[in-house]
Design a protein around this motif. Structure first.
Motif, PDB file in Angstrom:
ATOM      1  N   THR A  56       0.831  -1.198   0.000  1.00  0.00           N
ATOM      2  CA  THR A  56       0.000   0.000   0.000  1.00  0.00           C
ATOM      3  C   THR A  56       0.871   1.255   0.000  1.00  0.00           C
ATOM      4  O   THR A  56       2.035   1.229   0.426  1.00  0.00           O
ATOM      5  N   PRO A  57       0.312   2.380  -0.470  1.00  0.00           N
ATOM      6  CA  PRO A  57       1.048   3.650  -0.363  1.00  0.00           C
ATOM      7  C   PRO A  57       1.433   3.950   1.082  1.00  0.00           C
ATOM      8  O   PRO A  57       2.538   4.470   1.339  1.00  0.00           O
ATOM      9  N   GLY A  58       0.552   3.615   2.020  1.00  0.00           N
ATOM     10  CA  GLY A  58       0.853   3.852   3.427  1.00  0.00           C
ATOM     11  C   GLY A  58       2.043   3.049   3.905  1.00  0.00           C
ATOM     12  O   GLY A  58       2.855   3.541   4.702  1.00  0.00           O
ATOM     13  N   THR A 109       5.195   4.771   2.908  1.00  0.00           N
ATOM     14  CA  THR A 109       5.549   5.990   3.648  1.00  0.00           C
ATOM     15  C   THR A 109       6.376   5.645   4.881  1.00  0.00           C
ATOM     16  O   THR A 109       7.122   6.496   5.393  1.00  0.00           O
ATOM     17  N   ARG A 110       6.249   4.396   5.336  1.00  0.00           N
ATOM     18  CA  ARG A 110       6.987   3.947   6.525  1.00  0.00           C
ATOM     19  C   ARG A 110       8.253   3.180   6.171  1.00  0.00           C
ATOM     20  O   ARG A 110       9.130   2.996   7.013  1.00  0.00           O
ATOM     21  N   HIS A 111       8.325   2.689   4.936  1.00  0.00           N
ATOM     22  CA  HIS A 111       9.467   1.871   4.516  1.00  0.00           C
ATOM     23  C   HIS A 111       9.924   2.325   3.130  1.00  0.00           C
ATOM     24  O   HIS A 111       9.093   2.585   2.249  1.00  0.00           O
ATOM     25  N   PRO A 112      11.211   2.382   2.879  1.00  0.00           N
ATOM     26  CA  PRO A 112      11.699   2.759   1.538  1.00  0.00           C
ATOM     27  C   PRO A 112      11.386   1.665   0.519  1.00  0.00           C
ATOM     28  O   PRO A 112      11.395   0.475   0.847  1.00  0.00           O
ATOM     29  N   LYS A 113      11.109   2.088  -0.696  1.00  0.00           N
ATOM     30  CA  LYS A 113      10.826   1.111  -1.738  1.00  0.00           C
ATOM     31  C   LYS A 113      12.095   0.323  -2.070  1.00  0.00           C
ATOM     32  O   LYS A 113      13.177   0.913  -2.191  1.00  0.00           O
ATOM     33  N   GLY A 167      -2.220  -3.126   4.571  1.00  0.00           N
ATOM     34  CA  GLY A 167      -0.973  -2.477   4.920  1.00  0.00           C
ATOM     35  C   GLY A 167      -0.065  -3.314   5.794  1.00  0.00           C
ATOM     36  O   GLY A 167       0.869  -2.799   6.408  1.00  0.00           O
ATOM     37  N   ALA A 168      -0.328  -4.637   5.838  1.00  0.00           N
ATOM     38  CA  ALA A 168       0.433  -5.511   6.731  1.00  0.00           C
ATOM     39  C   ALA A 168       1.794  -5.910   6.183  1.00  0.00           C
ATOM     40  O   ALA A 168       2.589  -6.511   6.906  1.00  0.00           O
ATOM     41  N   LEU A 218      -2.961  -0.255  -4.184  1.00  0.00           N
ATOM     42  CA  LEU A 218      -1.666  -0.911  -4.079  1.00  0.00           C
ATOM     43  C   LEU A 218      -0.678  -0.258  -5.034  1.00  0.00           C
ATOM     44  O   LEU A 218      -1.063   0.279  -6.084  1.00  0.00           O
ATOM     45  N   VAL A 219       0.591  -0.333  -4.671  1.00  0.00           N
ATOM     46  CA  VAL A 219       1.676   0.197  -5.493  1.00  0.00           C
ATOM     47  C   VAL A 219       2.617  -0.958  -5.831  1.00  0.00           C
ATOM     48  O   VAL A 219       2.902  -1.808  -4.976  1.00  0.00           O
ATOM     49  N   ARG A 220       3.092  -0.975  -7.059  1.00  0.00           N
ATOM     50  CA  ARG A 220       3.971  -2.055  -7.507  1.00  0.00           C
ATOM     51  C   ARG A 220       5.433  -1.616  -7.440  1.00  0.00           C
ATOM     52  O   ARG A 220       5.759  -0.470  -7.752  1.00  0.00           O
ATOM     53  N   VAL A 221       6.290  -2.545  -7.020  1.00  0.00           N
ATOM     54  CA  VAL A 221       7.729  -2.271  -6.989  1.00  0.00           C
ATOM     55  C   VAL A 221       8.466  -3.408  -7.705  1.00  0.00           C
ATOM     56  O   VAL A 221       7.921  -4.498  -7.892  1.00  0.00           O
TER      57      VAL A 221
END
Length: 300
Positions: A171-173, A176-180, A238-239, A258-261
């Motif tokens: 998730t985007p959230g 925000t807490r962890h670098p991609k 967000g888990a 969701l965001v893809r990396v």
């Protein structure tokens, strides 16, 4: 061999497969006492004990197991051929039983079957949800669905989906807490959602490939599931990061949930295939279903 022997062997196989005289008798439509006598008569003629009976358990002896392995498949083939003959009517009819994982059942089978069934009221389809590598011959299923690379070489395989690509999502959230992560090895510092394999029981090592280089990463996290469906739900909450097929999460990627990396590291696999034994004569009902699934793959 007398024809009665074939009938008695069929009765024995039913008992051995059900593991119970009671269940086998109900399936065959005979009394338990008559079925028990049939098996005893067969044992007497062969001069061998085929079943070990106790008050609680029923199991084949070594001779019984040999009969199951050697004669059982041949009788199954005869039964399948007879079913194929009796199904030759103006309209295909009968039940088609297919084993499939939850994802392929939902995303590949169901869209085709939903459209197919109204035009064939005499066809029934049973989908057995199984995320393991089911032995369809042993389970007496008509066919199964697997990724192309998982289909055994002695099976007929029909492609029923495009190639399947993997995706790492969060998730985007979460980001925000962890670098991609910039490389797959960066995933070892993330809270990843693991999938336990249904066959060997181990955790799935995330597989990556880029420019001919292959890399498997053993990830860690607070959650482990044996279902990719639950992994997606956890990722949406967000888990952590999930590694699933792109098709599962496409709507969530499009909506921004969701965001893809690591997209350039995520490989594609040969798509889903319908597979079935090459020795088995397919029924007209099965041919209708298989053709519909094949055509469904072409229009996707």
């Amino acid at each position: 061999m007398a024809r009665s022997d074939l009938s008695d062997i069929s009765a024995f196989l039913a008992v051995a497969r059900e593991g119970s005289f009671t269940r086998a008798a109900a399936k065959l439509g005979v009394s338990q006492s008559a079925l028990s006598q049939t098996v005893r008569n067969l044992e007497a003629r062969l001069g061998l004990r085929l079943l070990t009976r106790t008050t609680r358990n029923l199991a084949p002896t070594e001779a019984g197991e040999r009969l199951i392995q050697s004669v059982g498949p041949r009788l199954d083939e005869i039964e399948a051929e007879l079913n194929a003959l009796t199904a030759l009517r103006d309209k295909p009819s009968g039940t088609v039983r297919i084993a499939a994982g939850d994802h392929s059942a939902e995303m590949v089978l169901w869209p085709v079957i939903e459209k197919l069934l109204p035009g064939y009221p005499d066809i029934a389809i049973e989908i057995v949800i199984d995320n393991g590598l089911t032995d369809i011959v042993e389970q007496r299923l008509d066919a199964g669905v697997r990724l192309g690379e998982q289909v055994a070489g002695d099976m007929v395989a029909v492609r029923i989906s495009p190639d399947v690509r993997m995706a790492v999502v969060g998730t985007p959230g979460y980001f925000t807490r962890h670098p991609k992560p910039k490389t797959p090895r960066d995933l070892t510092a993330h809270n990843c959602i693991n999938i336990r394999l249904p066959t060997a029981g181990g955790l799935y090592a995330w597989e990556f490939r880029k420019a001919g280089r292959e890399l498997n990463v053993r990830v860690e996290g607070q959650l482990i599931f044996n279902s990719a469906t639950m992994a997606v739900k956890a990722a949406l909450a967000g888990a952590g990061l999930a590694y699933v097929t792109e098709q599962r999460v496409l709507p969530h990627l499009e909506s921004g949930e969701l965001v893809r990396v690591l997209p350039d590291w995520c490989p594609s696999f040969a798509g889903f295939h319908l597979y079935y034994p090459s020795r088995r004569q397919p029924t007209p009902a099965f041919v209708v279903v298989a053709n519909a699934l094949r055509e469904g793959a072409r229009v996707r």
